[in-house]
Design a protein around this motif. Structure first.
Motif, short mmCIF file in Angstrom:
data_model
loop_
_atom_site.label_atom_id
_atom_site.label_comp_id
_atom_site.label_asym_id
_atom_site.label_seq_id
_atom_site.Cartn_x
_atom_site.Cartn_y
_atom_site.Cartn_z
N PHE A 197 0.84 -1.21 0.00
CA PHE A 197 0.00 0.00 0.00
C PHE A 197 0.87 1.26 0.00
CE2 PHE A 197 -2.38 3.36 2.17
CZ PHE A 197 -3.52 3.39 1.39
N TRP A 198 1.97 1.23 0.78
CA TRP A 198 2.86 2.39 0.76
C TRP A 198 3.44 2.62 -0.63
CZ3 TRP A 198 8.07 2.43 -0.53
CH2 TRP A 198 8.68 3.69 -0.43
N VAL A 199 3.82 1.56 -1.34
CA VAL A 199 4.36 1.71 -2.69
C VAL A 199 3.33 2.38 -3.59
CG1 VAL A 199 5.24 0.49 -4.71
CG2 VAL A 199 5.92 -0.24 -2.43
N ILE A 204 1.39 7.58 -6.17
CA ILE A 204 0.49 8.74 -6.19
C ILE A 204 1.26 10.01 -5.87
CG2 ILE A 204 -1.50 9.80 -5.06
CD1 ILE A 204 -2.62 6.99 -4.62
N TYR A 205 2.17 9.91 -4.89
CA TYR A 205 3.01 11.05 -4.51
C TYR A 205 3.81 11.56 -5.70
CZ TYR A 205 6.86 13.48 -2.15
OH TYR A 205 7.79 14.40 -1.76
N VAL A 206 4.45 10.64 -6.43
CA VAL A 206 5.25 11.03 -7.59
C VAL A 206 4.36 11.67 -8.66
CG1 VAL A 206 6.68 10.16 -9.49
CG2 VAL A 206 7.05 9.33 -7.15
N SER A 210 5.04 15.58 -9.46
CA SER A 210 5.61 15.85 -10.78
C SER A 210 4.63 16.54 -11.70
CB SER A 210 6.06 14.54 -11.43
OG SER A 210 4.94 13.71 -11.70
N GLY A 211 3.36 16.59 -11.32
CA GLY A 211 2.35 17.17 -12.20
C GLY A 211 1.79 16.18 -13.20
N GLU A 212 2.28 14.94 -13.19
CA GLU A 212 1.79 13.93 -14.13
C GLU A 212 0.31 13.63 -13.92
OE1 GLU A 212 2.99 12.26 -16.68
OE2 GLU A 212 4.93 13.24 -16.68
N ILE A 213 -0.21 13.95 -12.74
CA ILE A 213 -1.63 13.67 -12.49
C ILE A 213 -2.53 14.43 -13.45
CG2 ILE A 213 -1.96 15.49 -10.75
CD1 ILE A 213 -3.65 13.42 -9.19
N MET A 227 -3.95 18.05 -4.10
CA MET A 227 -3.10 18.13 -2.90
C MET A 227 -3.78 17.48 -1.71
SD MET A 227 -0.35 19.23 -3.99
CE MET A 227 0.48 19.29 -2.42
N ARG A 228 -5.12 17.54 -1.68
CA ARG A 228 -5.81 16.81 -0.61
C ARG A 228 -5.59 15.30 -0.77
NH1 ARG A 228 -9.38 21.24 -0.82
NH2 ARG A 228 -9.91 22.03 1.26
N LEU A 229 -5.68 14.84 -2.03
CA LEU A 229 -5.40 13.43 -2.30
C LEU A 229 -3.98 13.08 -1.87
CD1 LEU A 229 -5.97 10.67 -3.64
CD2 LEU A 229 -5.21 11.68 -5.80
N LEU A 230 -3.02 13.97 -2.19
CA LEU A 230 -1.64 13.73 -1.81
C LEU A 230 -1.48 13.69 -0.30
CD1 LEU A 230 1.33 13.43 -2.55
CD2 LEU A 230 1.50 15.93 -2.57
N SER A 231 -2.09 14.65 0.40
CA SER A 231 -1.96 14.70 1.86
C SER A 231 -2.53 13.44 2.50
CB SER A 231 -2.68 15.94 2.41
OG SER A 231 -2.08 17.13 1.92
#
Length: 545
Positions: A197-199, A204-206, A210-213, A227-231
């Motif tokens: 799950f961390w991987v 998602i973090y990357v 990186s803006g790839e999202i 950013m909410r998703l990232l947090s």
């Protein structure tokens, strides 16, 4: 492995291009409020009211910034000013020569710009490249945003390398996450699911950082919540992976106080999650999260070093894999705490460290699971083996004899069982001592091994009793085999360790009949054994029922 080689080549290219394309950009912050909140008033502010800084960050008042190439920069083509780690900040750019307002945002999928979304890119025509650019930071987070510059063609080449590198990182992370999940199910190491799950959250973090999202999510409303998703993902991912690390390093068993401290920090991270969901730009929430990351990383590294010194391979694996990632994460958090932003070299190394750390820990967990399985198999074998004669013990008899009986029934093949008992064994122990008695047992065990086939079953039933199942042997072959064994014991047992022993054996034979159970077959062989005992010992008797 091919993916990893490609990743390291791409990493080297990225590092070289970062060094080659580094250009000085003067960044200044307006320290006073302008007469009016417009670019004309800002441009009229005296030079003394501008303060040189390392990076852009949101200010409550007078959040105006001036960007300018360093004097003496050679201009032969169009240039690109690039602002990184903009995330969900809202800015208005004013470019020469007319300085018209240009609203810009990192997660605005409708905005056209040079290159990918890894940077917020502003194109400067060659004739205006040395003139200042003004940015009004309308809203954002207190996290710093670094600025770089490069000639247009160089920037496009660098950006393409960056996109390829990020794609490799994402592919490696998703692959490692899948492998970790498969290992977890196949090896029944369920805590590895926390790592998997961390991987996923690291991927998602990357994507967000990186803006790839933007390339995957085109809905403007969803992008605003990136950013909410990232947090949410990074906090849940941290909680999951450090719960995994606590188990991976066996911290509660060796350092219970450190384990309790790490659990407390993780509970605090869960509490921060609610704050960051409501306000992902919270300065307190983000700084507290960075401090928690540093604390957990240092505690984990300290425990791993201690475990490695104690000879634990898990400790060495952790230092080799997660140690690299922890140091990269600690450096990154440290730069954020100093409000300096992420340097280019660390922006390249940090995701590579994530992949390397994930790879090492997946391999270490698989190795530990393999060794644990091997140790379990050895323990099971020891539990089912007689320590004196090294023959299978009674605990294996029911299973293994049952399988032979099933094969005989299905294949229509004969099967017979020999029940052996050493004659007058108690008297031998009383006269010569238990050491000699043990030598007699070992000698008989070795004789049985030499005189039967590998497919036959030999079991030390208990005390001085042995059971042999002869696969594919009927009554006649069984009697012949029993006579051979009896004669061998009589011959070899005349003298043991220089003492005259005169060891003999009585044998009872029972042959398999359709519908037999293990108990009934053994009972008939045992009855035949007692018949041999009654008839004077040192003989073979056959079940006649």
């Amino acid at each position: 492995m091919r993916l990893m080689r490609m990743l390291w080549r791409c990493l080297l290219c990225m590092l070289l291009s970062t060094v080659a394309l580094a250009h000085e950009v003067e960044v200044a912050r307006l320290t006073v409020a302008p007469v009016q909140d417009d670019v004309q008033s800002v441009r009229a502010v005296p030079a003394g009211d501008w303060s040189a800084v390392d990076a852009i960050r949101y200010e409550q008042t007078a959040s105006w910034w001036r960007l300018q190439l360093a004097p003496g920069t050679r201009i032969s083509s169009d240039w690109v000013l690039a602002v990184k780690e903009v995330y969900d900040a809202e800015l208005v750019a004013y470019l020469p020569p007319d300085y018209r307002p240009l609203p810009i945002s990192g997660f605005d999928s409708n905005r056209l710009q040079i290159g990918s979304r890894h940077r917020l890119a502003l194109t400067l025509p060659a004739q205006y490249a040395l003139q200042p650019v003004y940015l009004h930071l309308v809203d954002g987070r207190h996290q710093p945003m670094r600025v770089s510059a490069a000639p247009l063609l160089d920037y496009v080449a660098e950006d393409l390398a960056r996109v390829r590198y990020t794609s490799m990182i994402l592919a490696a992370l998703f692959l490692l996450g899948l492998v970790a999940a498969i290992y977890s199910v196949a090896l029944r190491r369920w805590h590895l699911l926390l790592f998997a799950f961390w991987v996923l959250t690291a991927a998602i973090y990357v994507m967000v950082m990186s803006g790839e999202i933007v390339a995957f999510v085109h809905d403007a409303g969803l992008l605003r919540h990136s950013m909410r998703l990232l947090s949410v993902s990074i906090n849940i991912g941290l909680v999951a992976v450090y719960f995994f690390i606590i188990q991976f390093l066996s911290i509660p068993d060796h350092y219970p106080r450190v384990a309790r401290l790490m659990y407390a920090i993780l509970i605090g991270s869960v509490a921060l999650l609610g704050l960051l969901i409501v306000d992902p730009g919270s300065s307190f929430g983000n700084q507290a999260n960075n401090i928690a990351v540093i604390a957990l990383a240092l505690l984990s590294l300290g425990v791993a070093a201690a475990r490695a010194r104690a000879g634990s391979m898990q400790g060495w694996f952790f230092l080799a894999g997660w140690g690299v990632l922890s140091m990269a994460g600690t450096l990154r958090a440290g730069y954020f705490l100093q409000l300096r932003g992420t340097p280019d070299w660390l922006e390249v190394l940090h995701p590579a460290a994530q992949v390397f750390g994930a790879l090492v820990l997946v391999l270490a967990t698989a190795r530990a699971a393999r060794y644990a399985e091997r140790e379990m198999q050895v323990a099971r074998s020891v539990a089912r083996t007689d320590p004196l004669t090294r023959l299978p013990n009674r605990s294996r008899l029911d299973r293994d004899l049952g399988e032979l009986m099933l094969q005989a029934d299905q294949g229509g093949q004969p099967l017979c069982v020999l029940f052996l008992d050493l004659d007058h064994f108690k008297a031998i122990n009383d006269r010569h001592g238990h050491a000699v008695g043990d030598r007699c047992l070992v000698m008989v065990g070795n004789l049985l091994r030499r005189h039967v086939r590998a497919s036959d079953l030999i079991v030390r039933y208990g005390g001085e009793e042995f059971v042999i199942a002869l696969d594919g042997a009927g009554r006649e072959r069984g009697i012949a085999a029993a006579e051979t064994l009896r004669a061998a014991v009589e011959e070899t047992g005349k003298e043991i360790d220089g003492r005259r022993i005169g060891l003999t054996v009585s044998i009872g034979l029972g042959d398999y009949r359709s519908g037999d159970r293990v108990e009934t077959l053994l009972a008939r062989a045992d009855a035949a054994l007692y018949c041999a005992k009654r008839e004077g010992r040192n003989r073979v008797a056959v079940d006649l029922l």
